[in-house]
Design an enzyme around this catalytic site. Structure first.
Site, short mmCIF file in Angstrom:
data_model
loop_
_atom_site.label_atom_id
_atom_site.label_comp_id
_atom_site.label_asym_id
_atom_site.label_seq_id
_atom_site.Cartn_x
_atom_site.Cartn_y
_atom_site.Cartn_z
N SER A 60 -7.81 -21.54 -78.61
CA SER A 60 -7.47 -20.67 -79.74
C SER A 60 -6.00 -20.23 -79.67
O SER A 60 -5.49 -19.91 -78.60
CB SER A 60 -8.36 -19.44 -79.71
OG SER A 60 -7.96 -18.53 -80.70
N CYS A 72 -6.95 -10.30 -75.78
CA CYS A 72 -5.57 -10.52 -76.23
C CYS A 72 -4.68 -9.40 -75.69
O CYS A 72 -4.92 -8.23 -75.97
CB CYS A 72 -5.48 -10.55 -77.74
SG CYS A 72 -3.77 -10.77 -78.30
N ASN A 102 -7.85 -15.98 -70.51
CA ASN A 102 -6.80 -15.74 -71.48
C ASN A 102 -5.48 -15.60 -70.70
O ASN A 102 -5.45 -15.78 -69.48
CB ASN A 102 -7.11 -14.47 -72.30
CG ASN A 102 -6.46 -14.50 -73.68
OD1 ASN A 102 -5.33 -14.97 -73.83
ND2 ASN A 102 -7.15 -13.99 -74.68
N GLY A 117 -4.32 -25.56 -74.07
CA GLY A 117 -3.55 -24.73 -75.00
C GLY A 117 -2.10 -25.11 -75.02
O GLY A 117 -1.67 -26.01 -75.74
#
Lengths: 305, 254
Positions: free
Chosen positions: A23, A132, A194, A267
């Site tokens: 993402s 995030c 993340n 990513g």
């Protein structure tokens, strides 16, 4: 070739292979379609979607670091209305599992986005972004508190039968506590990791380079952190784990799979080489052939530790 | 856009701080003036990201392209050392090109320093279409003047120290000229220069196209990292996708 079973199960969803695009790094798919055959992807995780459109953070949003990239995009996205009207229909033509990444500032916002997404057939699963580092509210605040994670996951669990994947932050003392909380809340899978909070200071100007001062570090610099966290998480929970962070080759992806991940996401690596996801899928298949195993799901049994 | 390979034909110093890289492309990309390519300069991850460069020239028959770059960081320092026959991984063509002038008034092409790349390709493209133009180039001093690449276009030269040509900036120079009210301005260079060109055009109600430079991560519109602040509800648009060429009136100048 073709004799290896590359498919992996994430809850009720079956991915054709264990390599997804992460993402925030693949837009809404169309941006990369001239460079990569998206139908070959294991999963396409979309740019995060929030209830309202978000313009994102002030500039600068990017700074390069040794073997890494720090970003402070701030969940810039088109909002759920345009996501449903324009992006999801467009994403459906790629022929790979599409997994929207859901973000919000409050529990209610996460729930509202999920409820809206439930009206659409395209999503194969949902990835919940509680990690995030680049927004003031929500995001990381949820991701660092096991009680909030469990509560949020439970609420979302009640709204959908589709697989829920909770995306975890590495910016915690013990990621296994958060992982277990997500599992207890009813998560079907986890995404680890993340970005790591990072900062660069311009020495001449004597100020932070990024407008938000800190951002999220990605790229090869964080790969060993990701592998270690996946290794720990896979020994703390029973649900499948997506390993990610700094994958630049099929060997990098195999480190995650050997550490216990069921699948991986690529990513920042796609920025550097858009062909990388396909290269990694082929590399994993080759590894299975060399190791004489019939399924990618057996890779995690091969680690000698 | 395609991801393909390119072989370095020549990597030449053209001024004190400027280099020109000539590339033979493995596949046809057919860029237009204003568009750019990204180069994977290193596979050692430092520098990690691909680097964007505007096309400064392209020849369709030989499928060769040129870029102009300034050595100012790890990436360009590495690029400077690459000799002929070096194989590079490129993605091209990227971004939106310059639009040709709608006005019949003589367009003015303005380049400052490293901003020369896209302006040079625009100049040769206009020349090929038999569209006249005035080219203005500005730099700090005569040592920074890439005379060889500029000379085919009979440019006006401006230097900050007056060591060659007009003593002053390109905008100072333009203000001394009787620019047609309707001359479209095309510019690429430092931000203050772009802003000044925008103001100059705005005073004359003329159209001004600026090519902006931003740090990019993906270069294809996926990451939202290279955005430019614009007027209107969108607030930010991507330099790599909606740009790098913008009508200057759309930009939120600060």
């Amino acid at each position: 070739m073709g004799i290896i079973d590359l498919s992996v199960s994430i809850g009720s969803a079956r991915l054709p292979n264990p390599v997804g695009v992460a993402s925030g790094t693949f837009g809404y798919g169309g941006e990369y379609e001239e460079l990569i055959d998206c139908s070959g992807l294991g999963a396409l995780f979309t740019k995060a979607v929030t209830i309202e459109p978000r313009p994102g953070n002030a500039l600068p949003r990017l700074v390069e670091t040794p073997a890494g990239l720090i970003n402070s995009i701030g969940l810039a996205n088109v909002g759920i209305d345009r996501f449903l009207d324009e992006k999801l229909p467009d994403l459906s033509r790629f022929g790979c599992p599409v997994i929207p990444n859901v973000a919000g500032s409050t529990e209610e916002e996460y729930c509202s986005v999920l409820e809206r997404l439930e009206t659409n057939q395209v999503p194969a699963a949902y990835e919940i972004n509680v990690s995030c580092p680049n927004v003031k509210h929500g995001g990381l605040a949820f991701g660092t508190d096991p009680h909030q994670i469990e509560h949020l996951t439970q609420k979302l669990r009640n709204l959908t039968k589709k697989p829920l994947i909770i995306k975890l932050t590495p910016n915690v003392t013990d990621i296994t506590v958060i992982a277990k909380a997500a599992q207890n809340g009813g998560a079907d899978a986890l995404s680890c990791i993340n970005t790591c909070v990072g900062m660069v200071i311009d020495v001449r100007k004597k100020r932070p380079v990024l407008s938000m001062k800190t951002g999220g570090l990605s790229g090869p610099a964080i790969r060993p952190i990701g592998v270690a966290m996946v290794y720990k998480v896979c020994r703390a929970v029973t649900i499948p784990v997506f390993g990610m962070g700094g994958i630049m080759s099929s060997d990098d992806a195999l480190q995650y799979l050997l550490a216990g991940a069921s699948a991986v996401q690529i990513g920042t690596g796609t920025f550097i080489d858009p062909a990388l996801p396909i290269t990694v899928i082929n590399g994993i298949e080759q590894f299975c052939i060399q190791e004489n195993i019939a399924s990618v799901n057996l890779i995690r049994t091969l680690l000698n530790d | 856009m395609i991801q393909t390979s390119a072989v370095i034909i020549a990597n030449t110093k053209i001024a004190e701080t400027l280099y020109k890289l000539d590339l033979a492309l493995a596949e046809p990309v057919k860029p237009r003036a204003g568009q750019f390519l990204t180069i994977r300069i290193s596979d050692t991850f430092t520098p990690l990201l691909r680097r964007p460069f505007a096309f400064s020239d392209f020849d369709e028959v030989s499928n060769t392209a040129s870029i102009i770059y300034q050595v100012k960081g790890q990436g360009t320092e590495l690029l400077r050392k690459y000799g002929p026959k070096t194989l590079l991984d490129i993605i091209a063509p990227l971004g939106k090109p310059f639009l040709y002038p709608q006005s019949t008034a003589l367009p003015v092409l303005v380049a400052g320093g490293i901003g020369l790349g896209p302006i040079l390709y625009l100049a040769s493209s206009l020349q090929n279409q038999n569209i006249g133009f005035k080219l203005v180039f500005g730099c700090k001093n005569s040592r920074q003047l890439p005379s060889a690449v500029l000379s085919p276009f009979s440019p006006a030269i401006c230097t900050d120290d007056g060591s060659t040509g007009f003593h002053g900036t390109v905008v100072d120079y333009l203000q001394t000229r009787n620019l047609s009210q309707k001359s479209t301005i095309y510019c690429c260079g430092p931000h203050p220069m772009l802003h000044a060109c925008h103001q100059l055009a705005a005073e004359r109600a003329a159209v001004c196209y600026v090519s902006v430079e931003q740090t990019m991560a993906c270069g294809v519109g996926a990451c939202m990292g290279c955005v430019v602040k614009v007027n209107g509800p969108t607030r930010y648009v991507r330099a790599c996708k909606e740009g790098p060429v913008f009508n200057s009136k759309d930009i939120a100048w600060e």
